[in-house]
Design a protein around this motif. Structure first.
Motif, PDB file in Angstrom:
ATOM      1  N   ASP A  12       2.000   2.781 -15.368  1.00  0.00           N
ATOM      2  CA  ASP A  12       3.376   3.059 -15.782  1.00  0.00           C
ATOM      3  C   ASP A  12       4.086   4.044 -14.860  1.00  0.00           C
ATOM      4  OD1 ASP A  12       2.029   5.349 -16.491  1.00  0.00           O
ATOM      5  OD2 ASP A  12       2.549   5.260 -18.629  1.00  0.00           O
ATOM      6  N   GLU A  13       3.413   4.462 -13.777  1.00  0.00           N
ATOM      7  CA  GLU A  13       4.047   5.372 -12.824  1.00  0.00           C
ATOM      8  C   GLU A  13       4.802   4.635 -11.723  1.00  0.00           C
ATOM      9  OE1 GLU A  13       1.797   8.992 -11.607  1.00  0.00           O
ATOM     10  OE2 GLU A  13       0.212   8.156 -12.867  1.00  0.00           O
ATOM     11  N   LEU A  14       4.756   3.303 -11.757  1.00  0.00           N
ATOM     12  CA  LEU A  14       5.466   2.495 -10.765  1.00  0.00           C
ATOM     13  C   LEU A  14       6.125   1.315 -11.471  1.00  0.00           C
ATOM     14  CD1 LEU A  14       6.154   1.772  -7.815  1.00  0.00           C
ATOM     15  CD2 LEU A  14       3.983   0.546  -7.715  1.00  0.00           C
ATOM     16  N   GLN A  64       4.329 -12.715 -11.525  1.00  0.00           N
ATOM     17  CA  GLN A  64       3.155 -12.173 -12.213  1.00  0.00           C
ATOM     18  C   GLN A  64       2.072 -11.767 -11.212  1.00  0.00           C
ATOM     19  OE1 GLN A  64       2.643 -15.695 -14.613  1.00  0.00           O
ATOM     20  NE2 GLN A  64       3.191 -14.607 -16.504  1.00  0.00           N
ATOM     21  N   ALA A  65       1.877 -12.592 -10.191  1.00  0.00           N
ATOM     22  CA  ALA A  65       0.845 -12.295  -9.200  1.00  0.00           C
ATOM     23  C   ALA A  65       1.182 -11.019  -8.436  1.00  0.00           C
ATOM     24  CB  ALA A  65       0.691 -13.472  -8.230  1.00  0.00           C
ATOM     25  N   PHE A  66       2.446 -10.856  -8.042  1.00  0.00           N
ATOM     26  CA  PHE A  66       2.847  -9.644  -7.329  1.00  0.00           C
ATOM     27  C   PHE A  66       2.699  -8.424  -8.224  1.00  0.00           C
ATOM     28  CE2 PHE A  66       5.988  -6.416  -6.235  1.00  0.00           C
ATOM     29  CZ  PHE A  66       5.734  -6.230  -4.885  1.00  0.00           C
ATOM     30  N   TYR A  67       3.126  -8.552  -9.470  1.00  0.00           N
ATOM     31  CA  TYR A  67       3.065  -7.450 -10.434  1.00  0.00           C
ATOM     32  C   TYR A  67       1.619  -6.981 -10.621  1.00  0.00           C
ATOM     33  CZ  TYR A  67       4.309  -5.011 -14.836  1.00  0.00           C
ATOM     34  OH  TYR A  67       4.521  -4.089 -15.829  1.00  0.00           O
ATOM     35  N   ARG A  68       0.700  -7.955 -10.831  1.00  0.00           N
ATOM     36  CA  ARG A  68      -0.720  -7.601 -11.012  1.00  0.00           C
ATOM     37  C   ARG A  68      -1.282  -6.948  -9.761  1.00  0.00           C
ATOM     38  NH1 ARG A  68      -0.989 -12.782 -13.382  1.00  0.00           N
ATOM     39  NH2 ARG A  68      -1.822 -13.606 -11.421  1.00  0.00           N
ATOM     40  N   ASP A  69      -0.959  -7.535  -8.618  1.00  0.00           N
ATOM     41  CA  ASP A  69      -1.478  -7.022  -7.354  1.00  0.00           C
ATOM     42  C   ASP A  69      -1.043  -5.576  -7.134  1.00  0.00           C
ATOM     43  OD1 ASP A  69      -2.368  -6.625  -4.767  1.00  0.00           O
ATOM     44  OD2 ASP A  69      -0.925  -7.977  -3.837  1.00  0.00           O
ATOM     45  N   LEU A  70       0.248  -5.328  -7.283  1.00  0.00           N
ATOM     46  CA  LEU A  70       0.765  -3.988  -7.003  1.00  0.00           C
ATOM     47  C   LEU A  70       0.217  -2.966  -7.998  1.00  0.00           C
ATOM     48  CD1 LEU A  70       2.549  -2.455  -5.086  1.00  0.00           C
ATOM     49  CD2 LEU A  70       4.504  -2.946  -6.555  1.00  0.00           C
ATOM     50  N   LYS A  71       0.220  -3.325  -9.274  1.00  0.00           N
ATOM     51  CA  LYS A  71      -0.275  -2.377 -10.280  1.00  0.00           C
ATOM     52  C   LYS A  71      -1.770  -2.087 -10.092  1.00  0.00           C
ATOM     53  CE  LYS A  71       3.555  -2.212 -13.024  1.00  0.00           C
ATOM     54  NZ  LYS A  71       4.188  -1.114 -13.753  1.00  0.00           N
ATOM     55  N   GLU A  97       0.831  -1.207   0.000  1.00  0.00           N
ATOM     56  CA  GLU A  97       0.000   0.000   0.000  1.00  0.00           C
ATOM     57  C   GLU A  97       0.866   1.258   0.000  1.00  0.00           C
ATOM     58  OE1 GLU A  97      -3.417   0.740  -0.282  1.00  0.00           O
ATOM     59  OE2 GLU A  97      -3.254  -1.289  -1.069  1.00  0.00           O
ATOM     60  N   PHE A  98       1.941   1.216   0.767  1.00  0.00           N
ATOM     61  CA  PHE A  98       2.860   2.358   0.781  1.00  0.00           C
ATOM     62  C   PHE A  98       3.445   2.569  -0.611  1.00  0.00           C
ATOM     63  CE2 PHE A  98       6.931   4.445   1.336  1.00  0.00           C
ATOM     64  CZ  PHE A  98       6.678   5.422   2.287  1.00  0.00           C
ATOM     65  N   ALA A  99       3.854   1.477  -1.259  1.00  0.00           N
ATOM     66  CA  ALA A  99       4.436   1.566  -2.603  1.00  0.00           C
ATOM     67  C   ALA A  99       3.421   2.108  -3.604  1.00  0.00           C
ATOM     68  CB  ALA A  99       4.938   0.193  -3.049  1.00  0.00           C
ATOM     69  N   ALA A 100       2.194   1.608  -3.538  1.00  0.00           N
ATOM     70  CA  ALA A 100       1.167   2.052  -4.492  1.00  0.00           C
ATOM     71  C   ALA A 100       0.884   3.544  -4.356  1.00  0.00           C
ATOM     72  CB  ALA A 100      -0.112   1.251  -4.276  1.00  0.00           C
ATOM     73  N   ARG A 101       0.994   4.030  -3.150  1.00  0.00           N
ATOM     74  CA  ARG A 101       0.695   5.444  -2.914  1.00  0.00           C
ATOM     75  C   ARG A 101       1.887   6.351  -3.233  1.00  0.00           C
ATOM     76  NH1 ARG A 101      -2.354   7.868   2.430  1.00  0.00           N
ATOM     77  NH2 ARG A 101      -2.563  10.005   1.677  1.00  0.00           N
ATOM     78  N   HIS A 102       3.113   5.894  -2.912  1.00  0.00           N
ATOM     79  CA  HIS A 102       4.254   6.798  -2.933  1.00  0.00           C
ATOM     80  C   HIS A 102       5.383   6.413  -3.886  1.00  0.00           C
ATOM     81  CE1 HIS A 102       2.628   8.784   0.612  1.00  0.00           C
ATOM     82  NE2 HIS A 102       2.583   7.627   1.251  1.00  0.00           N
ATOM     83  N   ALA A 103       5.650   5.129  -4.071  1.00  0.00           N
ATOM     84  CA  ALA A 103       6.891   4.710  -4.729  1.00  0.00           C
ATOM     85  C   ALA A 103       6.816   4.855  -6.242  1.00  0.00           C
ATOM     86  CB  ALA A 103       7.227   3.270  -4.362  1.00  0.00           C
ATOM     87  N   GLU A 104       7.998   4.974  -6.836  1.00  0.00           N
ATOM     88  CA  GLU A 104       8.106   5.037  -8.295  1.00  0.00           C
ATOM     89  C   GLU A 104       8.830   3.814  -8.856  1.00  0.00           C
ATOM     90  OE1 GLU A 104       8.426   9.714  -9.146  1.00  0.00           O
ATOM     91  OE2 GLU A 104       9.861   8.951  -7.667  1.00  0.00           O
ATOM     92  N   ALA A 105       9.530   3.102  -7.997  1.00  0.00           N
ATOM     93  CA  ALA A 105      10.136   1.824  -8.348  1.00  0.00           C
ATOM     94  C   ALA A 105      10.110   0.946  -7.110  1.00  0.00           C
ATOM     95  CB  ALA A 105      11.568   2.001  -8.848  1.00  0.00           C
ATOM     96  N   VAL A 106       9.943  -0.353  -7.323  1.00  0.00           N
ATOM     97  CA  VAL A 106       9.879  -1.306  -6.209  1.00  0.00           C
ATOM     98  C   VAL A 106      10.895  -2.412  -6.454  1.00  0.00           C
ATOM     99  CG1 VAL A 106       8.453  -3.092  -5.139  1.00  0.00           C
ATOM    100  CG2 VAL A 106       7.502  -0.835  -5.547  1.00  0.00           C
ATOM    101  N   PHE A 107      11.767  -2.624  -5.481  1.00  0.00           N
ATOM    102  CA  PHE A 107      12.648  -3.783  -5.468  1.00  0.00           C
ATOM    103  C   PHE A 107      11.911  -4.898  -4.736  1.00  0.00           C
ATOM    104  CE2 PHE A 107      16.465  -0.664  -5.219  1.00  0.00           C
ATOM    105  CZ  PHE A 107      16.430  -0.481  -6.590  1.00  0.00           C
ATOM    106  N   THR A 108      11.817  -6.069  -5.349  1.00  0.00           N
ATOM    107  CA  THR A 108      11.022  -7.136  -4.765  1.00  0.00           C
ATOM    108  C   THR A 108      11.700  -8.480  -4.982  1.00  0.00           C
ATOM    109  OG1 THR A 108       8.794  -8.097  -4.685  1.00  0.00           O
ATOM    110  CG2 THR A 108       9.602  -7.397  -6.844  1.00  0.00           C
ATOM    111  N   ALA A 109      11.189  -9.513  -4.309  1.00  0.00           N
ATOM    112  CA  ALA A 109      11.779 -10.850  -4.399  1.00  0.00           C
ATOM    113  C   ALA A 109      10.680 -11.868  -4.664  1.00  0.00           C
ATOM    114  CB  ALA A 109      12.515 -11.197  -3.095  1.00  0.00           C
ATOM    115  N   ARG A 139      -3.340  -1.669  -7.426  1.00  0.00           N
ATOM    116  CA  ARG A 139      -3.573  -0.769  -6.298  1.00  0.00           C
ATOM    117  C   ARG A 139      -3.377   0.701  -6.660  1.00  0.00           C
ATOM    118  NH1 ARG A 139      -2.306  -3.821  -0.977  1.00  0.00           N
ATOM    119  NH2 ARG A 139      -2.150  -5.988  -1.658  1.00  0.00           N
ATOM    120  N   LEU A 140      -2.782   0.973  -7.816  1.00  0.00           N
ATOM    121  CA  LEU A 140      -2.394   2.344  -8.145  1.00  0.00           C
ATOM    122  C   LEU A 140      -3.584   3.260  -8.401  1.00  0.00           C
ATOM    123  CD1 LEU A 140       0.619   1.426 -10.433  1.00  0.00           C
ATOM    124  CD2 LEU A 140       0.767   2.618  -8.251  1.00  0.00           C
ATOM    125  N   ALA A 141      -4.624   2.734  -9.045  1.00  0.00           N
ATOM    126  CA  ALA A 141      -5.756   3.572  -9.432  1.00  0.00           C
ATOM    127  C   ALA A 141      -6.404   4.238  -8.222  1.00  0.00           C
ATOM    128  CB  ALA A 141      -6.788   2.743 -10.192  1.00  0.00           C
TER     129      ALA A 141
END
Length: 447
Positions: free
Chosen positions: A268-270, A250-257, A230-242, A259-261
């Protein structure tokens, strides 16, 4: 493999995550590493020049506010990252410079000041990996017996970032007039206090550094817990993940993207940059042999202590060839929740013994380790990029300096030939490399 994405102009982004001797916890014992140079500026200058030679978007220095792990068995400790990156800015022109700074054990004013300074010094190449700190050892270096609760850390982080961005906006871009004849250096109507009063911080401002080339440093985040996402969706522009598998990526990518709306942001802002530790060989057999060589050099005591920290359970004395013991639930973990879950699921899902899990985590501490030829490495990056699991990658060389040199000299040219990665820098700032806009000054007076 053939490329589809390059036809619509989409290219992947590459960040080099640099650690003293390399990411494998046995790297310092390997003859290709130079652990004795970890506190030599020239060593880091050579590394960052290698990254720039490969046209990489950025380099990244992680940081913690305690001596992590067992220094008896690994090349731990080293430079404070912003100090080092300022020195590296002087010997490079293009590559971005990203540093971890904790919001739990710093104050917004001096953090904003340091990043604005680095952004000026580097000509607009600064990036901030925003962390809340995950270890009780760090808390004990800052007047605490225990760590702040996980959610409270994220609430503090959100307000910390709010204050930092206000401070960066406390100077308008054209505030400096430099009118020698009239004796006016700055238009004081365009340099203003922020008068922030919140739950965690009271900061008057303005910042004592004029607004920097990027406005804000690139804002990076690395937590993958619910609070982190949630913090990333609101504030971050790039996310380092594992993630370990394409499906998990794919599941993480879909989930995070997705949340942006909710925060008025587009997909494309994250940018999502999974970590990968590429073990490169001339043949697949050579790559596997190198990985086995590093595994054979591991000090099991070190790996077991690291695993204990990730799982929040003391594993000392348990049978190395036995299974994982009973573990707490993620909700009861006050450290890195997402890494706990990843490691627990990896061990349970594949039925790994403690010894096998220590070996699996040696190269990436939960990030994906892949051993193969340069072509095979490129294939893996391309597959994740084109199949909706990544916008780019956090490259974690197992051994330094050789692992970075191998990636730049052997893998990058393949990605370039496939049209997936730049052949020349087209921008000067880190935001331009990542295709992200310069933020507008939210405190500027509109007329």
């Amino acid at each position: 493999m053939t490329s589809a994405d390059h036809r619509n102009g989409r290219q992947l982004h590459l960040n080099a995550f640099l650690m003293n001797a390399g990411h494998h916890d046995a790297a310092w014992r390997h003859p290709r590493s130079r652990p004795q140079d970890a506190t030599e500026l020239r060593y880091w200058q050579d590394l960052v020049r290698t990254a720039e030679r490969g046209r990489l978007d950025s380099v990244f220095l992680a940081d913690g506010l305690a001596l992590w792990g067992k220094v008896r068995h690994n090349a731990l400790g080293g430079f404070e990252p912003l100090t080092l990156l300022s020195a590296l800015a002087a010997v490079t022109e293009h590559v971005g410079l990203i540093a971890t700074v904790s919001t739990t054990f710093n104050e917004p004013f001096h953090t904003a000041r340091k990043f604005a300074s680095l952004d000026h010094i580097s000509g607009g190449r600064a990036g901030w990996n925003i962390v809340t700190s995950g270890s009780v050892d760090e808390a004990r270096n800052f007047n605490r017996d225990e760590h702040l609760e996980h959610r409270a850390r994220y609430e503090r982080a959100a307000e910390f970032l709010e204050v930092a961005t206000k401070l960066w906006d406390s100077w308008e871009d054209d505030a400096r007039i430099l009118d020698r004849e009239a004796g006016v250096y700055a238009d004081t109507d365009k340099v203003r206090p922020i008068e922030h009063r919140g739950e965690h911080f009271q900061v008057r401002g303005p910042l004592n550094v004029p607004r920097s080339p990027q406005g804000y440093p690139l804002l990076v985040q690395a937590g993958s817990s619910e609070d982190g996402k949630e913090f990333a969706a609101r504030h971050a522009e790039a996310v380092f993940t594992a993630q370990q598998t394409l499906a998990d990526g794919q599941a993480f990518y879909r989930d995070l993207k997705s949340r942006l709306a909710a925060y008025g942001r587009s997909a494309d802002e994250l940018l999502v940059l999974p970590g990968i530790c590429p073990v490169i060989g001339g043949t697949e057999a050579e790559a596997q042999a190198l990985l086995q060589e590093l595994t054979d050099l591991q000090v099991v005591e070190y790996g077991l202590a690291q695993l204990s920290g990730m799982l929040g359970v003391d594993l000392t004395g348990l049978p190395l060839d036995g299974p994982l013991p009973d573990l707490p639930e993620e909700r009861d973990i006050n450290g890195n929740k997402s890494r706990f879950t990843l490691v627990a699921e990896l061990g349970r899902g594949e039925g790994l013994t403690l010894r096998q899990l220590v070996a699996r985590l040696g190269g990436g501490r939960g990030h994906r380790v892949y051993a193969g030829t340069p072509e095979q490495i490129a294939d893996q990056l391309q597959e994740w990029f084109e199949q909706g699991a990544a916008d780019g990658f956090n490259i974690m060389p197992p051994i330094l300096p050789g692992g970075l040199e191998d990636f730049v000299d052997q893998v990058v040219p393949i990605l370039q030939r496939r049209g997936l990665f730049r052949t020349e820098y087209t921008g000067r700032t880190l935001r331009e490399h990542y295709g992200l806009p310069r933020p507008a000054n939210r405190l500027a007076v509109t007329t």
